[in-house]
Every structure is written in structure tokens, then in C-alpha cells.
Design an enzyme around this catalytic site. Structure first.
Site, PDB file in Angstrom:
ATOM      1  CG  HIS A 122      -8.485  -0.018  -2.669  1.00 39.32           C
ATOM      2  ND1 HIS A 122      -7.667  -1.081  -2.328  1.00 39.32           N
ATOM      3  CD2 HIS A 122      -9.187   0.288  -1.535  1.00 39.32           C
ATOM      4  CE1 HIS A 122      -7.875  -1.396  -1.064  1.00 39.32           C
ATOM      5  NE2 HIS A 122      -8.786  -0.590  -0.557  1.00 39.32           N
TER       6      HIS A 122
ATOM      7  NE  ARG B 286     -10.252  -5.446   0.917  1.00 34.93           N
ATOM      8  CZ  ARG B 286      -9.522  -4.388   1.271  1.00 34.93           C
ATOM      9  NH1 ARG B 286     -10.112  -3.332   1.790  1.00 34.93           N
ATOM     10  NH2 ARG B 286      -8.207  -4.380   1.082  1.00 34.93           N
TER      11      ARG B 286
ATOM     12  CG  ASP C 207     -13.544   6.384  -1.126  1.00 37.40           C
ATOM     13  OD1 ASP C 207     -13.503   6.234   0.116  1.00 37.40           O
ATOM     14  OD2 ASP C 207     -12.527   6.305  -1.844  1.00 37.40           O
TER      15      ASP C 207
ATOM     16  CD  GLN D  79     -13.214  -2.173  -0.346  1.00 28.70           C
ATOM     17  OE1 GLN D  79     -12.353  -2.021   0.516  1.00 28.70           O
ATOM     18  NE2 GLN D  79     -14.387  -2.746  -0.087  1.00 28.70           N
TER      19      GLN D  79
ATOM     20  CB  CYS E  51     -13.914   1.126   0.124  1.00 27.80           C
ATOM     21  SG  CYS E  51     -13.337   2.831   0.253  1.00 27.80           S
TER      22      CYS E  51
ATOM     23  NE  ARG F 180      -3.878   0.526   1.932  1.00 34.93           N
ATOM     24  CZ  ARG F 180      -5.097   0.578   2.459  1.00 34.93           C
ATOM     25  NH1 ARG F 180      -5.330   1.315   3.532  1.00 34.93           N
ATOM     26  NH2 ARG F 180      -6.100  -0.115   1.944  1.00 34.93           N
TER      27      ARG F 180
HETATM   28  N1  NVA Z   1      -9.957   6.640  -1.405  1.00 30.79           N
HETATM   29  C1  NVA Z   1      -9.591   6.215  -0.080  1.00 30.79           C
HETATM   30  C2  NVA Z   1      -9.816   4.745   0.081  1.00 30.79           C
HETATM   31  C3  NVA Z   1      -9.488   4.208   1.453  1.00 30.79           C
HETATM   32  C4  NVA Z   1      -9.656   2.718   1.570  1.00 30.79           C
HETATM   33  C5  NVA Z   1      -8.130   6.573   0.179  1.00 30.79           C
HETATM   34  O1  NVA Z   1      -7.300   6.371  -0.725  1.00 30.79           O
HETATM   35  O2  NVA Z   1      -7.813   7.059   1.253  1.00 30.79           O
HETATM   36  N1   CP Z   2     -11.203  -0.190   2.623  1.00 30.76           N
HETATM   37  C1   CP Z   2      -9.944  -0.266   3.041  1.00 30.76           C
HETATM   38  O1   CP Z   2      -9.004  -0.523   2.277  1.00 30.76           O
HETATM   39  O2   CP Z   2      -9.797  -0.094   4.386  1.00 30.76           O
HETATM   40  P1   CP Z   2      -8.434   0.111   5.174  1.00 30.76           P
HETATM   41  O3   CP Z   2      -7.865   1.454   4.748  1.00 30.76           O
HETATM   42  O4   CP Z   2      -8.829   0.105   6.615  1.00 30.76           O
HETATM   43  O5   CP Z   2      -7.478  -0.988   4.845  1.00 30.76           O
END
Ligand code: NVA
Ligand code: CP
Length: 308
Positions: free
Chosen positions: A135, A291, A223, A138, A263, A108
Site C-alpha cells: 500500500h 492522502r 493496522d 499510504q 492507515c 486497488r
Molecule cells: N491492511 C488493510 C489496509 C486497509 C487500508 C487491508 O488491506 O484491508
Molecule cells: N487507508 C486507506 O487506504 O483507506 P481506504 O481503504 O478507505 O481507502
């Protein structure tokens, strides 16, 4: 005699064929049932997943770690704060070293290009656990969730409300792979990436007005307005996204059987009202729980051995 499959990675949903993705969703549903039954199934005994997190996480970390444990293997949490990655060790070197020791790696991070560079130097499969651009993990959980609640998503209409962000990009890829129509309701200036959008053809459409975009929709998704790494833009984003909230009025516009997904983490009162996320059409807890099962299917797929 068995042999490793050709090395495969999962950086976006486009790395797999539509058929592979659909089979993986079916497999997630089977793995979920096996887990519920208490079956012991350990195809990854003694295998190790390296998990590089340059951004925060609750769901992704817990689901990957738990999934590996249930499969008989283990997972290592690696953050830049306490590895040499945070002290400037080259990404290429980190990839070569880590892939000598672990069997699969998830990352990540911020720039998608960083993930691509890491992958180029990795000798084991690499999974995108979120970048600024995508992502995909997800989406595996979301597609499983829709299938469990309503059957096939093919030919249905999905409405995305909010930022044209990493999740939105993966929804665009999913529209292509699972064959649904995607309406994107985003304010001007927050459109999805032009190239990703253009690749999807006429299956994906930008409809600025969220109410119009949601009309007759089978699934409404949103989101956060401010993603990880964009914290400095928060005030500007709050102003830009006013009106891009999934509330009861918007859900009434959608089909009577429409589902709501997010998500998570969510901000009640910003992108979604409490009445919707905690309401009858919301499947966000099943979505989050999936997940675990979806990523177990992914891990199994990427690491399986097949007879020669
Ligand atoms: N769009 C959000 C998704 C978090 C799971 C982010 O990138 O922070
Ligand atoms: N939806 C998601 O990826 O959650 P986290 O940021 O908690 O991993």
C-alpha cells in the site's frame, strides 16, 4: 517545446529513488499549503484518472478524486460490478483499452501480479492504490505526516505492531528508502513476506513482544488484524492477535514524543484502544488528510512534462 517523460509507474516505493520520494514529500507539504491558501493550481487540466476499485475504499477514492478535481482534471470510478472487468474481460485488454482513453490509472485489487500484468499492457502511468502485498500511497501520507510533526524520520525507530501485511511490507520498503529502523512485532505465523523482509537487511527486525519492540520508539503504527479479502479468517486471526493491541501501556514504553499512526479504517478495542487512537499522541486524522496532498504530489510527478 515540451515532451513526456519516460513512462513511470508507482507499484511499490522501490519504483522511485529515495531522493525522488523525499522530494515528493517536500512537494506534498507545499501543495498542502497552496490548498490552504486557496491558490488555484491546475497542472492537469482536462486530464483524466481512471480508478479501478476491486476492493472497498473511503480515503483512497475521495483523495484521488478530489486531488484530480483540484488539479483541473477529472476522475472516473470503475468497479468490477459495473464494468466488463467483472464479467471476465482480460486484464491485458482492459489495460490497453483504458490507457487509450485516460491519462493515468490507479488500481486497488487483490493479487499484486494482476496489477503488474495490467501495468505491462498500459501505455499510461499506473498507480498501486493497494494490493494484498503493498500500500505505497499510504506511506507517502505517513512520511509526510511524520515530517510535519517531528521533522526528518531518518535515523528514527518505528515499531509496527500486528500483521505482516500489505501495510507492513510498504513500511519495510519505507525503512529502506527513508532510512529508519523498523521493529516488527507480529505473532508467529503472521510474519511479513520473507523476500521483502530479507531485502531490507538489518534495518528491519522482528521482535515478537510488542512491549519490547516499542521501547524507545519514535513512531508506533498498527493496522487491522483482518485485511480486505481475509474475512473468512477473522475468528482465527482474533485469537492469534490477542495481545497485539496498541494501548496506553505500550505507548508509555515508546519515547515520550512518540507518535501513533494507523492507515484506517480502525477497530477500537482490537488492534488499538480508543484511548490511544483518540489520544494526544495520535496523528491519524492528519495522516488520513495527507492522502490528498501526497497523492497530488505523486500525480504531478508521474504526469509532469519537462522541457526538452
Ligand atoms: N491492511 C488493510 C489496509 C486497509 C487500508 C487491508 O488491506 O484491508
Ligand atoms: N487507508 C486507506 O487506504 O483507506 P481506504 O481503504 O478507505 O481507502
Amino acid at each position: 517545446m515540451t515532451t513526456e517523460n519516460k513512462l513511470r509507474h508507482f507499484l511499490t516505493l522501490m519504483d522511485f529513488s529515495s531522493d525522488e520520494l523525499k522530494k515528493m514529500t517536500d512537494r506534498s507539504i507545499v501543495l498542502k499549503q497552496m490548498q490552504k491558501n486557496g491558490d488555484i493550481y491546475e497542472p492537469l487540466k482536462n486530464r483524466m484518472l481512471g480508478m479501478i476499485f476491486e476492493k472497498s475504499s473511503t480515503r483512497t477514492r475521495v483523495s484521488f478524486e478530489t486531488g484530480m478535481l483540484q488539479f483541473g482534471g477529472g476522475a472516473l470510478f470503475l468497479s468490477p460490478r459495473d464494468t466488463q472487468l467483472g464479467r471476465g474481460e482480460a486484464i491485458e485488454d482492459s489495460a490497453r483499452v483504458l490507457s487509450k482513453m485516460v491519462d493515468i490509472i490507479m488500481i486497488r485489487t487483490f493479487e499484486h501480479e494482476k496489477l503488474e500484468t495490467f501495468t505491462q499492457y498500459s501505455s499510461v502511468p499506473v498507480i498501486n492504490a493497494l494490493t494484498d502485498m503493498y500500500h505505497p500511497c499510504q506511506l507517502l501520507a505517513d512520511m509526510q505526516c511524520y515530517q510535519e510533526h517531528r521533522g526528518s524520520i531518518e535515523g528514527k525507530t518505528v515499531t509496527w505492531v500486528g500483521d505482516g501485511n500489505n501495510m507492513c511490507h510498504s513500511y519495510i520498503n519505507a525503512a529502506h528508502q527513508w532510512g529508519f529502523k523498523l521493529n516488527i512485532a507480529c505473532p508467529k505465523g503472521y510474519d511479513p513476506d520473507q523476500a521483502i523482509f530479507a531485502d531490507a537487511g538489518d534495518q528491519v527486525e522482528i521482535i515478537r513482544d510488542p512491549m519490547t519492540a516499542s521501547t524507545g520508539s519514535d513512531l508506533v503504527v498498527t493496522d487491522v488484524w483482518t485485511s480486505m479479502g481475509q474475512e473468512e479468517e477473522q475468528a482465527r486471526r482474533e485469537a492469534a492477535f490477542k495481545g497485539y493491541i496498541v494501548d496506553n501501556k505500550l505507548m508509555v514504553q515508546a519515547d515520550n514524543d512518540a507518535l501513533f499512526m494507523h492507515c484506517l479504517p480502525a477497530h477500537r478495542g482490537e488492534e488499538v484502544t480508543a484511548s490511544v487512537i483518540d489520544g494526544k499522541q495520535s496523528v491519524v486524522w492528519d495522516e488520513a488528510g495527507n492522502r490528498l496532498h501526497a497523492q497530488k504530489a505523486l500525480l504531478e510527478f508521474l504526469m509532469k512534462k519537462t522541457p526538452e
